[in-house]
Design a protein around this motif. Structure first.
Motif, PDB file in Angstrom:
ATOM      1  N   ALA A 253      -3.678  -3.575  -2.853  1.00 45.03           N
ATOM      2  CA  ALA A 253      -2.594  -4.091  -2.327  1.00 45.03           C
ATOM      3  C   ALA A 253      -3.247  -4.745  -1.426  1.00 45.03           C
ATOM      4  O   ALA A 253      -1.413  -6.191  -0.889  1.00 45.03           O
ATOM      5  CB  ALA A 253      -2.850  -2.840  -1.185  1.00 45.03           C
TER       6      ALA A 253
ATOM      7  N   ALA B 268       0.854  -1.021   0.179  1.00 44.16           N
ATOM      8  CA  ALA B 268      -0.290  -0.067   0.131  1.00 44.16           C
ATOM      9  C   ALA B 268       0.517   1.287   0.303  1.00 44.16           C
ATOM     10  O   ALA B 268      -0.097   2.311   0.413  1.00 44.16           O
ATOM     11  CB  ALA B 268      -0.541  -0.300   1.996  1.00 44.16           C
TER      12      ALA B 268
ATOM     13  N   ILE C 159      -5.778   1.328   2.369  1.00 41.75           N
ATOM     14  CA  ILE C 159      -5.137   0.157   1.852  1.00 41.75           C
ATOM     15  C   ILE C 159      -6.063  -0.066   0.854  1.00 41.75           C
ATOM     16  O   ILE C 159      -7.016  -0.662   1.283  1.00 41.75           O
ATOM     17  CB  ILE C 159      -5.149  -0.950   3.216  1.00 41.75           C
ATOM     18  CG1 ILE C 159      -4.870  -0.480   4.613  1.00 41.75           C
ATOM     19  CG2 ILE C 159      -4.886  -2.129   2.296  1.00 41.75           C
ATOM     20  CD1 ILE C 159      -4.836  -1.224   5.547  1.00 41.75           C
TER      21      ILE C 159
ATOM     22  N   ARG D 227      -8.378  -0.012   8.259  1.00 40.79           N
ATOM     23  CA  ARG D 227      -9.205   1.093   7.390  1.00 40.79           C
ATOM     24  C   ARG D 227      -9.835   1.583   7.574  1.00 40.79           C
ATOM     25  O   ARG D 227     -10.656   3.307   7.294  1.00 40.79           O
ATOM     26  CB  ARG D 227      -9.876   0.002   6.259  1.00 40.79           C
ATOM     27  CG  ARG D 227      -8.886  -0.545   5.215  1.00 40.79           C
ATOM     28  CD  ARG D 227      -9.718  -1.518   3.531  1.00 40.79           C
ATOM     29  NE  ARG D 227      -8.839  -1.551   3.200  1.00 40.79           N
ATOM     30  CZ  ARG D 227      -9.274  -2.218   1.732  1.00 40.79           C
ATOM     31  NH1 ARG D 227     -10.598  -3.326   1.778  1.00 40.79           N
ATOM     32  NH2 ARG D 227      -9.042  -2.538   0.296  1.00 40.79           N
TER      33      ARG D 227
END
Length: 426
Positions: free
Chosen positions: A280, A64, A276, A270
């Motif tokens: 990723a 990420a 992210i 998240r």
């Protein structure tokens, strides 16, 4: 100081063993400027699966675009495996610099009557290196237990994860799952977010529920209803998580549970605003790698290397052997530490093997090849002790259509890996 001298300075501290308490690591970190307060952590405890869970999370964060530190133990091939940033081990020159910095402070504390253990020393070293290299996140694996583990000097992490909990280190952590879970629940911090592996004994789940409630922490149990499992082979596992297709190079039902735990942690991040992308997740999962965890060293013959050493690891190996290698002629090279439950390990694994070669890794805690052979003979008719790693490989020679499994200890894995690769991949 040379690299070899730096390693010796660290290894000299092994004689101090394990000492409960956080006061020494706190003193070390304070004199280093509290580097652990300058980094965001994902803290991972558990008995089995910590390494996989850590590796998956770190691999995704790296994919990420975050500068991601990873602190794990034990190492397999190179001591520097324990300290990595974006998959790269700490350079030797930087390890020397860190050892010199931490050793000077340790000497000050020891002049005041303190004794710094090996794990405390390298944990402080890791915190300092990750902070100086300005990591965005560090995935931090607990060494032993949780409550008094040196890694627990950190403040509330971005997320904590707890992998599978079973019996191990009972002399230190306790002889019931409740006691062991309580020690591991020591990583739960006030107001934190804790993700629990989805398949735990009821006593473990109850303990974590109680501790999280007491400390005002949110408890998430990885929800595998969000996951569909596709094809599973020795090469890895295909899964779908909330409709997103993923592949992981790890195999076995336990690895599916580890993946669910890691994905739940990443979901928590998240929700906290960490960016992210799905891409990723896919890239991080597919590129994750750990040596000596059901690692295939050769395809023809099939040579598997597994460093797992406790009953939970034995159950995972049993499942892989049953699911993927049933009916194959399998020879094992096995070495186990004397402080492990060798009989339970053998009960789960040895019946799969047509022949077992036992060997003692070069470690003072190793069970002798003769003692292990005597125990293994209860479960396998053909058992031979070897006097060395080289002799064990020679005695365990297999044909192209057969299977060789090297198992029982990360210490054995470390010593034998390159020799096995050289022998079977020429």
């Amino acid at each position: 100081m040379t690299y070899e001298e730096a390693l010796q300075k660290i290894n000299d501290r092994l004689v101090f063993g394990v000492k409960p308490g956080l006061e020494r690591i706190q003193a070390l970190c304070e004199k280093l400027g509290d580097p652990q307060k300058r980094t965001r952590f994902i803290h991972v405890a558990g008995t089995n699966g910590k390494g996989t869970t850590c590796t998956l999370i770190a691999s995704v964060l790296q994919a990420a675009g975050f500068r991601t530190g990873l602190y794990t133990s034990p190492y397999v091939l190179d001591f520097r495996e324990r300290f990595r940033i974006d998959g790269e081990m700490i350079p030797k020159t930087e390890l020397i610099e860190e050892v010199e910095r931490v050793a000077a402070i340790a000497a000050e504390l020891e002049a005041q009557g303190e004794t710094i253990t090996e794990f405390e020393f390298i944990t402080a070293l890791a915190f300092d290196w990750f902070a100086r290299r300005a990591c965005d996140f560090v995935v931090l694996e607990v060494g032993l237990g949780g409550r008094f583990d040196a890694t627990n000097v950190i403040d509330t992490p971005e997320a904590a994860a707890v992998a599978s909990i079973s019996f191990d280190h009972t002399a230190v952590l306790g002889d019931t799952l409740e006691k062991i879970a309580y020690e591991k629940a020591g990583i739960v911090k006030s107001g934190g977010s804790v993700v629990l592996y989805p398949v735990q004994d009821e006593a473990v789940t109850r303990t974590f529920s109680t501790v999280c409630a007491e400390r005002g922490a949110k408890l998430f149990i990885a929800d595998e209803s969000r996951m569909e499992v596709g094809e599973t082979t020795l090469a890895g596992t295909a899964i779908t998580w909330d409709g997103l297709p993923l592949t992981t190079p790890f195999t076995g039902a336990h690895q599916v549970h580890n993946a669910a735990t890691a994905l739940t942690v990443l979901g928590v991040l998240r929700e906290k605003g960490v960016q992210i992308p799905d891409e990723a997740l896919q890239k991080g999962f597919s590129s994750a790698y750990i040596p000596a965890r059901m690692e295939r060293l050769s395809e023809k013959p099939l040579v598997l290397l597994d460093g797992g050493h406790n009953p939970g690891c034995a159950a995972a190996l049993h499942e892989v052997l049953t699911t993927h290698l049933s009916g194959r002629k399998i020879t094992a090279v096995m070495g186990i530490m004397s402080d492990k439950d060798s009989m339970r390990y053998l009960e789960l694994t040895a019946p799969h093997f047509a022949k077992i070669i036992t060997v003692a890794p070069h470690n003072p805690r190793a069970l002798s090849a003769e003692a292990l052979a005597e125990e293994a003979a209860v479960f396998c008719a053909d058992v031979t002790p070897a006097s060395s790693i080289e002799e064990a490989l020679r005695l365990s020679a297999v044909g192209d259509d057969e299977v060789l499994v090297i198992c029982g200890s990360f210490f054995l894995a470390s010593e034998i890996r390159e020799l096995a690769i050289e022998r079977y991949t020429k």
